[in-house]
Design a protein around this motif. Structure first.
Motif, PDB file in Angstrom:
ATOM      1  N   LYS A 132       0.806  -1.230   0.000  1.00  0.00           N
ATOM      2  CA  LYS A 132       0.000   0.000   0.000  1.00  0.00           C
ATOM      3  C   LYS A 132       0.837   1.277   0.000  1.00  0.00           C
ATOM      4  N   LYS A 133       1.998   1.229  -0.666  1.00  0.00           N
ATOM      5  CA  LYS A 133       2.785   2.453  -0.794  1.00  0.00           C
ATOM      6  C   LYS A 133       2.190   3.304  -1.915  1.00  0.00           C
ATOM      7  N   ASP A 134       2.421   4.631  -1.854  1.00  0.00           N
ATOM      8  CA  ASP A 134       1.939   5.427  -2.973  1.00  0.00           C
ATOM      9  C   ASP A 134       2.877   5.235  -4.162  1.00  0.00           C
ATOM     10  N   LYS A 135       2.346   5.528  -5.332  1.00  0.00           N
ATOM     11  CA  LYS A 135       3.012   5.231  -6.592  1.00  0.00           C
ATOM     12  C   LYS A 135       4.419   5.819  -6.666  1.00  0.00           C
ATOM     13  N   LYS A 136       4.553   7.056  -6.160  1.00  0.00           N
ATOM     14  CA  LYS A 136       5.825   7.763  -6.290  1.00  0.00           C
ATOM     15  C   LYS A 136       6.919   7.101  -5.439  1.00  0.00           C
TER      16      LYS A 136
END
Ligand SMILES: Nc1ncnc2c1ncn2[C@@H]1O[C@H](COP(=O)(O)OP(=O)(O)O)[C@@H](O)[C@H]1O
Ligand SMILES: [Mg+2]
Lengths: 267, 221
Positions: A132-136
């Motif tokens: 669940k990390k953000d894309k960046k």
């Protein structure tokens, strides 16, 4: 971290094959049995892998090495016995099992990169969908890992456009992106052309030096000697012997191992 | 020569055919994909339902299904699909029947696509911690669809032609108009040719477009 001394008793790998829950055991298999129909592929396997330890599993084809690896992250179910990862029993199904698998990195003989995704997407997918990390953040981490395994320049290509050695290094980066506690390698160099074997082994060697806990099915003796704390010799579903690499290659105790070594050494 | 066309809403009728086709296509792609997911799911009940559905629906003539939506669902059970006037009710019932029928074929096409995805792809996906729905949605189905664009084009072309069955419950699409014109006009061959060309105009681009797409999106291994 210092290079492991394969010859001096296997670092901290030894003396921990006992009951498993205590100390710093990361992977514990206790009396594990597995059949494929009438075929008994794992026969009361007891194995403990300590945190930071590198274990090489070696043995004749059909001996159950792949099944052992696959049982550790439950790609293969077992008939009886117990498997613990970091002190917790392997969950049977569902979300918990998925979560555990994310902690156990796996590298396959045939790479198995996601064919419809770019190299970069292969390495970000799990970070975004499981961690669940953000894309960046995921992109940054992926590029850093691709750089570490030496394929940063291939980030936007599709797997089929890469050489086998490059694909396998991407597969290692994909597994590392999950920040696994342990990495399983099932004959990672067996499908590679000879000139590409070293580029993959070097990445694995570096990983071992960095302290990653690793279970590696391989017949690469150079790797076993320089990176492994312990060699586990498997045949006919049994762990026949386990000892230090030096001891195993120069003076194996079982006839089965002697026979096997004479075959792989003489060709 | 084309004087006899006067008074008939040829474009309007084909427009209904297009609407039937497009709405049913979207519906059957969704429902058919869900059925395919059921057929490969680890839950025995879902697998059983998917298999039973496909085997039953695939073996019933479409006419029977369409007539059933009208006689069974609407006239007996009073299912009016949220509409009041007969034109809308019949249109929606026809769409329902077309979706129910076409989905069985979409399901089988998608399932054959799923079978082309190497098991190693699934294992790698599970190994990084994706759960079953994620593996299906992110890895298996995208690769499966890419390999069955061709077969799905055939299903869509068949669907376009199958919309003519909606005439059986009075939906004013192309085939119903054709029947009306054949009853009232003398130029039988010309009428047939006009409708044949009309359908080819609808199906040929579908085939060509999807054929090209199929090559473009193919997964290289
Ligand atoms: N899915 C399976 N179904 C049936 N038999 C299998 C399956 N996978 C492996 N086997 C059999 O189990 C035995 C052990 O296989 P494996 O673990 O792959 O050995 P290794 O990796 O040491 O070559 C072999 O005899 C193999 O044929
Ligand atoms: Mg094997």
């Amino acid at each position: 971290m210092p290079v492991r001394d394969g010859g001096s008793g296997g670092g901290h790998g030894d003396g921990r094959h006992g009951d498993g829950d205590g100390g710093d055991a990361l992977v514990v298999l206790r009396d594990v049995d597995k059949h494929f129909g009438a075929l008994h592929v794992l026969r009361s396997i007891n194995l403990t892998v300590g945190r930071g330890e590198v274990v090489v599993v070696i043995g004749p084809s059909g001996g159950g090495k792949s099944t052992l690896c696959r049982a550790i992250n439950r790609l293969e179910t077992i008939d009886s016995g117990e498997i613990f990862i970091d002190g917790r029993p392997l969950p049977a199904e569902g979300r918990e099992l998925a979560a555990l698998r994310a902690d156990v990195g796996m590298v396959f003989q045939s790479f198995n990169l996601f064919a419809h995704k770019t190299v970069l997407e292969n390495v970000t997918l799990g970070q975004v969908k499981v961690r669940k990390k953000d894309k960046k953040t995921a992109d940054g981490r992926a590029r850093q890992l691709l750089d570490r395994v030496g394929v940063a320049s291939q980030a936007d290509k599709y797997p089929a456009q890469l050489s086998g050695g490059q694909q396998q290094r991407v597969a290692i980066a994909r597994a590392l992106a999950m920040d696994p506690k342990v990495m399983l390698f099932d004959e990672p160099t067996s499908a590679l052309d000879p000139e590409m074997i070293n580029e993959v082994l070097e990445v694995m060697q570096q990983l071992a030096r960095d302290g990653m806990t690793m279970v590696v099915v391989t017949h690469e003796m150079g790797f076993a000697r320089s990176a492994a704390n312990r060699v586990v010799f498997m045949a006919d579903g049994r762990i026949v012997e386990q000892t230090t690499p030096d001891q195993f290659f120069s003076n194996p105790s079982s006839d089965r191992a002697k026979d096997f070594l004479s075959k792989i050494l003489h060709h | 020569m084309f004087d006899f066309l006067e008074g008939y809403d040829l474009l309007g009728a084909f427009w209904v055919t297009v609407q039937l086709t497009v709405i049913s296509a979207i519906g059957s792609l969704i429902w058919g994909t869900l059925l395919a997911a059921m057929r490969v799911s680890p839950v025995p009940l879902m697998r059983g339902f998917g298999t039973a559905y496909v085997n039953v629906v695939r073996n019933i003539p479409l006419t029977v299904i369409i007539v059933f939506t009208s006689l069974g669902l609407f006239q007996t059970l009073g299912v009016s699909m949220g509409a009041k006037d007969f034109t809308t009710i019949n249109f929606r019932l026809a769409v329902l029947g077309l979706i129910a029928y076409t989905a069985a074929f979409v399901c089988e096409a998608v399932r054959s696509g799923i079978n082309t995805v190497p098991v190693g792809q699934v294992e790698a996906a599970r190994a990084i911690g994706l759960d079953f729905p994620q593996v299906l949605r992110l890895i298996v189905l995208p690769q499966a669809f890419r390999s069955v664009v061709g077969p799905l084009a055939n299903v869509l072309i068949a669907l376009t032609k199958n919309t003519t069955v909606a005439a059986a419950i009075g939906v004013g699409e192309a085939a119903l108009l054709m029947r009306e014109m054949i009853e009232n006009e003398a130029q039988l061959i010309l009428i047939s040719v006009i409708f044949a060309v009309g359908f080819i105009c609808l199906t040929l681009p579908t085939g060509l477009l999807l054929g090209r797409l199929s090559k473009k999106v193919a997964v290289k291994r």
